[in-house]
Design a protein around this motif. Structure first.
Motif, PDB file in Angstrom:
ATOM      1  N   PHE A 164       0.848  -1.186   0.000  1.00 14.27           N
ATOM      2  CA  PHE A 164       0.000   0.000   0.000  1.00 14.27           C
ATOM      3  C   PHE A 164       0.887   1.240   0.000  1.00 14.27           C
ATOM      4  N   THR A 165       0.688   2.142  -0.954  1.00 18.03           N
ATOM      5  CA  THR A 165       1.479   3.361  -1.048  1.00 18.03           C
ATOM      6  C   THR A 165       0.626   4.560  -0.665  1.00 18.03           C
ATOM      7  N   SER A 166       1.217   5.470   0.123  1.00 15.53           N
ATOM      8  CA  SER A 166       0.504   6.696   0.483  1.00 15.53           C
ATOM      9  C   SER A 166       1.495   7.852   0.490  1.00 15.53           C
ATOM     10  N   LYS A 167       1.724   8.460   1.657  1.00 13.87           N
ATOM     11  CA  LYS A 167       2.638   9.592   1.743  1.00 13.87           C
ATOM     12  C   LYS A 167       4.090   9.153   1.668  1.00 13.87           C
ATOM     13  N   ARG A 168       4.376   7.925   2.045  1.00 19.23           N
ATOM     14  CA  ARG A 168       5.744   7.409   2.040  1.00 19.23           C
ATOM     15  C   ARG A 168       5.927   6.514   0.817  1.00 19.23           C
ATOM     16  N   SER A 169       6.969   6.763   0.041  1.00 20.81           N
ATOM     17  CA  SER A 169       7.140   6.053  -1.227  1.00 20.81           C
ATOM     18  C   SER A 169       7.261   4.546  -1.034  1.00 20.81           C
ATOM     19  N   LEU A 170       7.902   4.113   0.064  1.00 21.72           N
ATOM     20  CA  LEU A 170       8.064   2.677   0.307  1.00 21.72           C
ATOM     21  C   LEU A 170       6.774   2.035   0.796  1.00 21.72           C
ATOM     22  N   GLY A 171       5.856   2.845   1.254  1.00 19.09           N
ATOM     23  CA  GLY A 171       4.530   2.349   1.591  1.00 19.09           C
ATOM     24  C   GLY A 171       4.486   1.448   2.810  1.00 19.09           C
ATOM     25  N   ALA A 172       3.363   0.790   2.978  1.00 24.88           N
ATOM     26  CA  ALA A 172       3.131  -0.140   4.078  1.00 24.88           C
ATOM     27  C   ALA A 172       2.596  -1.445   3.507  1.00 24.88           C
ATOM     28  N   GLY A 173       2.670  -2.505   4.301  1.00 21.90           N
ATOM     29  CA  GLY A 173       2.261  -3.811   3.791  1.00 21.90           C
ATOM     30  C   GLY A 173       1.253  -4.509   4.671  1.00 21.90           C
ATOM     31  N   GLU A 174       0.560  -5.469   4.072  1.00 19.16           N
ATOM     32  CA  GLU A 174      -0.323  -6.388   4.787  1.00 19.16           C
ATOM     33  C   GLU A 174      -0.021  -7.801   4.306  1.00 19.16           C
TER      34      GLU A 174
ATOM     35  N   PRO B  14       6.673 -24.808  10.278  1.00 17.31           N
ATOM     36  CA  PRO B  14       6.687 -26.104   9.573  1.00 17.31           C
ATOM     37  C   PRO B  14       5.368 -26.865   9.637  1.00 17.31           C
ATOM     38  N   ASP B  15       4.628 -26.720  10.749  1.00 15.90           N
ATOM     39  CA  ASP B  15       3.352 -27.442  10.859  1.00 15.90           C
ATOM     40  C   ASP B  15       2.179 -26.657  10.288  1.00 15.90           C
ATOM     41  N   GLY B  16       2.428 -25.422   9.801  1.00 13.18           N
ATOM     42  CA  GLY B  16       1.382 -24.628   9.178  1.00 13.18           C
ATOM     43  C   GLY B  16       0.429 -23.948  10.145  1.00 13.18           C
ATOM     44  N   ARG B  17       0.669 -24.067  11.452  1.00 10.21           N
ATOM     45  CA  ARG B  17      -0.248 -23.481  12.439  1.00 10.21           C
ATOM     46  C   ARG B  17      -0.048 -21.979  12.585  1.00 10.21           C
ATOM     47  N   TYR B  18       1.170 -21.512  12.317  1.00 15.39           N
ATOM     48  CA  TYR B  18       1.481 -20.108  12.546  1.00 15.39           C
ATOM     49  C   TYR B  18       2.051 -19.450  11.290  1.00 15.39           C
ATOM     50  N   LEU B  19       1.800 -18.149  11.183  1.00 13.32           N
ATOM     51  CA  LEU B  19       2.351 -17.354  10.095  1.00 13.32           C
ATOM     52  C   LEU B  19       3.140 -16.211  10.720  1.00 13.32           C
ATOM     53  N   TYR B  20       4.444 -16.222  10.508  1.00 11.88           N
ATOM     54  CA  TYR B  20       5.316 -15.197  11.072  1.00 11.88           C
ATOM     55  C   TYR B  20       5.496 -14.054  10.073  1.00 11.88           C
ATOM     56  N   TYR B  21       5.838 -12.882  10.578  1.00 15.80           N
ATOM     57  CA  TYR B  21       6.059 -11.733   9.706  1.00 15.80           C
ATOM     58  C   TYR B  21       6.874 -10.685  10.466  1.00 15.80           C
ATOM     59  N   SER B  22       7.440  -9.748   9.720  1.00  9.27           N
ATOM     60  CA  SER B  22       8.182  -8.646  10.333  1.00  9.27           C
ATOM     61  C   SER B  22       7.266  -7.427  10.441  1.00  9.27           C
ATOM     62  N   LEU B  23       7.573  -6.551  11.399  1.00  7.79           N
ATOM     63  CA  LEU B  23       6.720  -5.395  11.657  1.00  7.79           C
ATOM     64  C   LEU B  23       7.566  -4.233  12.168  1.00  7.79           C
ATOM     65  N   ASP B  24       7.302  -3.024  11.673  1.00  8.62           N
ATOM     66  CA  ASP B  24       7.902  -1.824  12.241  1.00  8.62           C
ATOM     67  C   ASP B  24       7.290  -1.619  13.626  1.00  8.62           C
ATOM     68  N   ALA B  25       8.051  -1.926  14.655  1.00  9.47           N
ATOM     69  CA  ALA B  25       7.498  -2.047  15.998  1.00  9.47           C
ATOM     70  C   ALA B  25       7.220  -0.756  16.750  1.00  9.47           C
ATOM     71  N   PRO B  26       8.004   0.336  16.593  1.00 12.08           N
ATOM     72  CA  PRO B  26       7.761   1.530  17.422  1.00 12.08           C
ATOM     73  C   PRO B  26       6.341   2.067  17.267  1.00 12.08           C
ATOM     74  N   GLY B  27       5.831   2.691  18.331  1.00  9.45           N
ATOM     75  CA  GLY B  27       4.486   3.230  18.289  1.00  9.45           C
ATOM     76  C   GLY B  27       4.394   4.479  17.424  1.00  9.45           C
ATOM     77  N   GLY B  28       3.189   4.994  17.287  1.00  9.56           N
ATOM     78  CA  GLY B  28       2.984   6.177  16.460  1.00  9.56           C
ATOM     79  C   GLY B  28       2.722   5.827  15.011  1.00  9.56           C
ATOM     80  N   GLY B  29       2.515   6.877  14.210  1.00  8.97           N
ATOM     81  CA  GLY B  29       2.164   6.646  12.808  1.00  8.97           C
ATOM     82  C   GLY B  29       3.226   7.052  11.826  1.00  8.97           C
TER      83      GLY B  29
END
Length: 211
Positions: A149-159, A190-205
């Motif tokens: 998803f692209t908005s004000k920041r060129s690198l955008g955000a993801g889902e 490996p068992d398919g129960r969980y889906l891991y991902y990375s996240l920009d962790a600090p608070g705020g927008g």
């Protein structure tokens, strides 16, 4: 009982539709002059690669094409090449197919092809919110990927979204926190129960480099 067939001109609306279709942009057939340049190299940068489940084959991208080569070394073989930009290949759990990101359909979407590059098929059909970073579920029936998803920041955000191999609109797995904080790099347990991902962790927008 008889009947009469009357042949008339094609309606203007139909003509317009045909003209639009004929002018439809084809990534692999761009207009204007072109020339080919041969590159012979043993190195690459910013590559994405994966190892086949049996450990015998490496698949990787280089300059928008996808190659395979023996894991013990040797000559690389192009299995996906052309004007379209193909990248981020990922072997299916059974090693028979490869998921990858391609703009062959006009924008970055998730595609799947056979291990040798045959039978390439577009899985997602996004025309604005683009996909990347495909990974397979352990049962080989689903692919998780990052939707951009692209908005004000060129690198955008993801889902993170989940798609079935048969296609469809997919299902949102993890929603982006806001328009600037990124979320991506999905990986199944490996068992398919969980889906891991990375996240920009600090608070705020606001995006932060020192996250």
């Amino acid at each position: 009982m008889g009947f009469t067939v009357i042949a008339g001109a094609i309606p203007v609306a139909a003509q317009d539709e045909e003209e639009k279709e004929s002018k439809k942009w084809d990534v692999n057939a761009p207009p204007g002059p072109q020339r080919s340049i041969e590159i012979d190299t043993r190195e690459g940068t910013w590559l994405s690669l994966d190892l086949s489940p049996d450990g015998t084959t490496i698949v990787f991208d280089l300059l928008g094409d996808i190659y395979t080569m023996p894991s013990e070394g040797g000559e690389a073989t192009a299995i996906s090449e052309g004007v379209a930009w193909d990248m981020q290949p990922s072997f299916s759990p059974d090693g028979k197919r490869i998921a990858y990101t391609s703009d062959a359909g006009g924008g970055d979407n998730i595609w799947v092809m056979d291990r040798d590059g045959a039978n390439a098929r577009q899985i997602t059909k996004e025309s604005y919110r683009l996909y990347n970073s495909p990974v397979w579920s352990p049962d080989g029936q689903y692919i998780a990927a990052r939707k951009h998803f692209t908005s004000k920041r060129s690198l955008g955000a993801g889902e993170i979204w989940l798609m079935h191999l048969l296609g469809g609109s997919g299902a949102q797995m993890v929603k982006r926190p806001n328009e600037q904080k990124d979320l991506g790099e999905p990986a199944f347990s490996p068992d398919g129960r969980y889906l891991y991902y990375s996240l920009d962790a600090p608070g705020g927008g606001t995006f932060q480099y020192s996250k």
